[in-house]
Design a protein around this motif. Structure first.
Motif, PDB file in Angstrom:
ATOM      1  N   THR A  45       0.837  -1.203   0.000  1.00 20.77           N
ATOM      2  CA  THR A  45       0.000   0.000   0.000  1.00 20.77           C
ATOM      3  C   THR A  45       0.866   1.246   0.000  1.00 20.77           C
ATOM      4  N   ASN A  46       1.865   1.263   0.881  1.00 18.05           N
ATOM      5  CA  ASN A  46       2.792   2.401   0.926  1.00 18.05           C
ATOM      6  C   ASN A  46       3.544   2.552  -0.391  1.00 18.05           C
ATOM      7  N   ALA A  47       4.011   1.423  -0.937  1.00 14.00           N
ATOM      8  CA  ALA A  47       4.811   1.456  -2.159  1.00 14.00           C
ATOM      9  C   ALA A  47       4.015   2.008  -3.334  1.00 14.00           C
ATOM     10  N   VAL A  48       2.803   1.510  -3.512  1.00 18.67           N
ATOM     11  CA  VAL A  48       1.976   1.975  -4.626  1.00 18.67           C
ATOM     12  C   VAL A  48       1.583   3.436  -4.425  1.00 18.67           C
ATOM     13  N   GLY A  49       1.253   3.800  -3.180  1.00 20.33           N
ATOM     14  CA  GLY A  49       0.905   5.186  -2.897  1.00 20.33           C
ATOM     15  C   GLY A  49       2.038   6.141  -3.209  1.00 20.33           C
ATOM     16  N   PRO A 101      -6.153   9.649   4.426  1.00 24.76           N
ATOM     17  CA  PRO A 101      -5.421  10.038   5.646  1.00 24.76           C
ATOM     18  C   PRO A 101      -4.550   8.929   6.229  1.00 24.76           C
ATOM     19  N   ALA A 102      -4.984   7.676   6.078  1.00 25.37           N
ATOM     20  CA  ALA A 102      -4.177   6.557   6.584  1.00 25.37           C
ATOM     21  C   ALA A 102      -2.864   6.459   5.814  1.00 25.37           C
ATOM     22  N   LEU A 103      -2.939   6.633   4.496  1.00 24.35           N
ATOM     23  CA  LEU A 103      -1.735   6.608   3.672  1.00 24.35           C
ATOM     24  C   LEU A 103      -0.841   7.791   4.001  1.00 24.35           C
ATOM     25  N   ASP A 104      -1.448   8.942   4.235  1.00 22.94           N
ATOM     26  CA  ASP A 104      -0.682  10.132   4.605  1.00 22.94           C
ATOM     27  C   ASP A 104       0.101   9.896   5.893  1.00 22.94           C
ATOM     28  N   LYS A 105      -0.526   9.224   6.842  1.00 23.55           N
ATOM     29  CA  LYS A 105       0.137   8.914   8.108  1.00 23.55           C
ATOM     30  C   LYS A 105       1.280   7.927   7.900  1.00 23.55           C
ATOM     31  N   SER A 106       1.088   6.957   7.017  1.00 16.89           N
ATOM     32  CA  SER A 106       2.116   5.942   6.768  1.00 16.89           C
ATOM     33  C   SER A 106       3.330   6.518   6.044  1.00 16.89           C
ATOM     34  N   ALA A 150       9.804  -1.002  -9.166  1.00 18.96           N
ATOM     35  CA  ALA A 150      10.929  -1.404  -8.316  1.00 18.96           C
ATOM     36  C   ALA A 150      10.546  -1.406  -6.838  1.00 18.96           C
ATOM     37  N   ILE A 151       9.909  -0.327  -6.384  1.00 18.57           N
ATOM     38  CA  ILE A 151       9.561  -0.246  -4.959  1.00 18.57           C
ATOM     39  C   ILE A 151       8.457  -1.245  -4.612  1.00 18.57           C
ATOM     40  N   SER A 152       7.575  -1.548  -5.580  1.00 16.13           N
ATOM     41  CA  SER A 152       6.495  -2.509  -5.331  1.00 16.13           C
ATOM     42  C   SER A 152       7.022  -3.935  -5.228  1.00 16.13           C
ATOM     43  N   ILE A 153       8.021  -4.272  -6.051  1.00 14.66           N
ATOM     44  CA  ILE A 153       8.633  -5.606  -5.947  1.00 14.66           C
ATOM     45  C   ILE A 153       9.288  -5.777  -4.585  1.00 14.66           C
ATOM     46  N   LEU A 154      10.002  -4.747  -4.158  1.00 10.69           N
ATOM     47  CA  LEU A 154      10.637  -4.787  -2.838  1.00 10.69           C
ATOM     48  C   LEU A 154       9.595  -4.927  -1.742  1.00 10.69           C
ATOM     49  N   GLU A 159       6.516  -7.370   2.685  1.00 11.40           N
ATOM     50  CA  GLU A 159       5.218  -7.513   3.350  1.00 11.40           C
ATOM     51  C   GLU A 159       4.793  -8.975   3.426  1.00 11.40           C
ATOM     52  N   LEU A 160       4.983  -9.708   2.315  1.00 11.43           N
ATOM     53  CA  LEU A 160       4.549 -11.104   2.300  1.00 11.43           C
ATOM     54  C   LEU A 160       5.331 -11.949   3.294  1.00 11.43           C
ATOM     55  N   LEU A 161       6.649 -11.816   3.287  1.00 15.72           N
ATOM     56  CA  LEU A 161       7.477 -12.637   4.171  1.00 15.72           C
ATOM     57  C   LEU A 161       7.528 -12.100   5.593  1.00 15.72           C
ATOM     58  N   GLY A 162       7.344 -10.795   5.748  1.00 12.93           N
ATOM     59  CA  GLY A 162       7.427 -10.214   7.083  1.00 12.93           C
ATOM     60  C   GLY A 162       6.124 -10.213   7.850  1.00 12.93           C
ATOM     61  N   SER A 163       5.015  -9.943   7.144  1.00  9.78           N
ATOM     62  CA  SER A 163       3.712  -9.865   7.807  1.00  9.78           C
ATOM     63  C   SER A 163       2.746 -10.946   7.354  1.00  9.78           C
ATOM     64  N   GLY A 164       3.085 -11.635   6.251  1.00 15.06           N
ATOM     65  CA  GLY A 164       2.188 -12.662   5.736  1.00 15.06           C
ATOM     66  C   GLY A 164       0.976 -12.084   5.035  1.00 15.06           C
ATOM     67  N   THR A 165       1.050 -10.800   4.645  1.00 18.12           N
ATOM     68  CA  THR A 165      -0.080 -10.135   4.011  1.00 18.12           C
ATOM     69  C   THR A 165       0.348  -9.479   2.691  1.00 18.12           C
ATOM     70  N   LEU A 166      -0.642  -9.109   1.886  1.00 16.26           N
ATOM     71  CA  LEU A 166      -0.441  -8.292   0.697  1.00 16.26           C
ATOM     72  C   LEU A 166      -1.596  -7.302   0.647  1.00 16.26           C
ATOM     73  N   PHE A 167      -1.279  -6.028   0.607  1.00 18.05           N
ATOM     74  CA  PHE A 167      -2.290  -4.969   0.703  1.00 18.05           C
ATOM     75  C   PHE A 167      -3.146  -5.150   1.963  1.00 18.05           C
ATOM     76  N   GLY A 168      -2.520  -5.687   3.013  1.00 17.01           N
ATOM     77  CA  GLY A 168      -3.215  -5.853   4.277  1.00 17.01           C
ATOM     78  C   GLY A 168      -4.049  -7.119   4.377  1.00 17.01           C
ATOM     79  N   MET A 169      -4.157  -7.894   3.311  1.00 19.55           N
ATOM     80  CA  MET A 169      -4.949  -9.120   3.332  1.00 19.55           C
ATOM     81  C   MET A 169      -4.062 -10.318   3.652  1.00 19.55           C
TER      82      MET A 169
END
Length: 207
Positions: A45-49, A101-106, A150-154, A159-169
Motif C-alpha cells: 500500500t505504501n509502495a503503490v501510494g 489520511p491513513a496513507l498520509d500517516k504511513s 521497483a519499490i512494489s517488488i521490494l 510484506e509477504l514474508l514479514g507480515s504474511g499479508t499483501l495490501f493488508g490481506m
C-alpha cells in the motif's frame, strides 16, 4: 517520407518509455530516490501510494518545465525547477491528506521530501529542460512506472514474508513469517538481492 518520420518518432517514444522502466530504471540502474524506496517499502500500500505520487509529480513537473525551458535562464534554473516541483508536491500532499489520511500517516515526511527527490530533479535537469512537452510527459510516465515497479517488488517480498499479508490481506500463516523482514535493515538486503537478480538477467539477455 512522412511515414518514415512518423515511424522514427514512434520508435523514439517507445525507447524513452522502455528505458525508464528497464534499461534506465531510476532505482535498479540509476540508483536514485533510494531514501523513500528503503524507508516506506514495508507494505505494498505504501509502495503503490508513493509510486503514484512520484509519477504524478514527475509527469506534471516535466510538462511544465519543458514548456518553460526557453524562458528560464541558467542562473535560476535549479531554483525554478524546485519551485515547480514543490507546487505539484503540495497538490499531492493535500489530496492524500483529504482522501487517504491513513496513507498520509504511513508515508509521513516522505511525501514532502519528493521536492528534493533525485529522480524528479534529474529528469527535470537532464530531460525536460532539453526536450518538448510530449517526450517529457512520456519520460515522466516511464520513470514513474520504473520507480513504482521497483519499490512494489521490494514491498511485495517484505510484506509477504514479514507480515504474511499483501495490501493488508492475510496470505501466509503467521508462523511462516519472518519478523526481520518488516525491520528497516531488511530493505537493504532484499533490495540488494533484487538488484543482483535484475542485473544478472540483463547481462544474460545482452550476451
Amino acid at each position: 517520407m512522412e511515414k518514415q518520420t512518423d515511424k522514427k518518432l514512434r520508435v523514439n517514444y517507445g525507447k524513452i518509455f522502455t528505458d525508464g522502466i528497464i534499461k534506465n530504471n531510476p532505482v535498479l540502474v540509476q540508483m536514485v530516490g533510494m531514501c523513500s524506496v528503503l524507508a516506506i517499502s514495508s507494505s505494498l500500500t505504501n509502495a503503490v501510494g508513493m509510486g503514484v505520487s512520484v509519477t504524478f509529480v514527475l509527469v506534471m513537473s516535466n510538462l511544465v518545465i519543458s514548456l518553460l525551458r526557453n524562458f528560464i535562464s541558467d542562473e535560476i534554473r535549479i531554483p525554478s525547477f524546485i519551485v515547480v516541483i514543490a507546487g505539484f508536491v503540495t497538490i499531492v500532499q493535500m489530496l492524500i491528506k483529504a482522501y487517504a489520511p491513513a496513507l498520509d500517516k504511513s508515508l509521513g515526511i516522505f511525501i514532502p521530501l519528493i521536492v528534493v527527490n533525485c529522480i524528479i530533479l534529474a529528469r527535470a535537469e537532464g530531460f525536460a529542460s532539453q526536450n518538448g512537452p510530449i517526450p517529457s510527459i512520456v519520460d515522466g510516465i516511464s520513470q514513474g512506472l520504473g520507480y513504482t515497479i521497483a519499490i512494489s517488488i521490494l514491498a511485495f517480498f517484505r510484506e509477504l514474508l514479514g507480515s504474511g499479508t499483501l495490501f493488508g490481506m492475510a496470505i501466509l500463516p503467521e508462523k511462516y513469517t519472518i519478523g526481520f523482514m518488516v525491520q528497516p535493515a531488511s530493505s537493504f538486503i532484499v533490495l540488494g538481492l533484487i538488484f543482483g537478480a535484475f542485473h544478472a538477467i540483463m547481462n544474460r539477455k545482452n550476451n
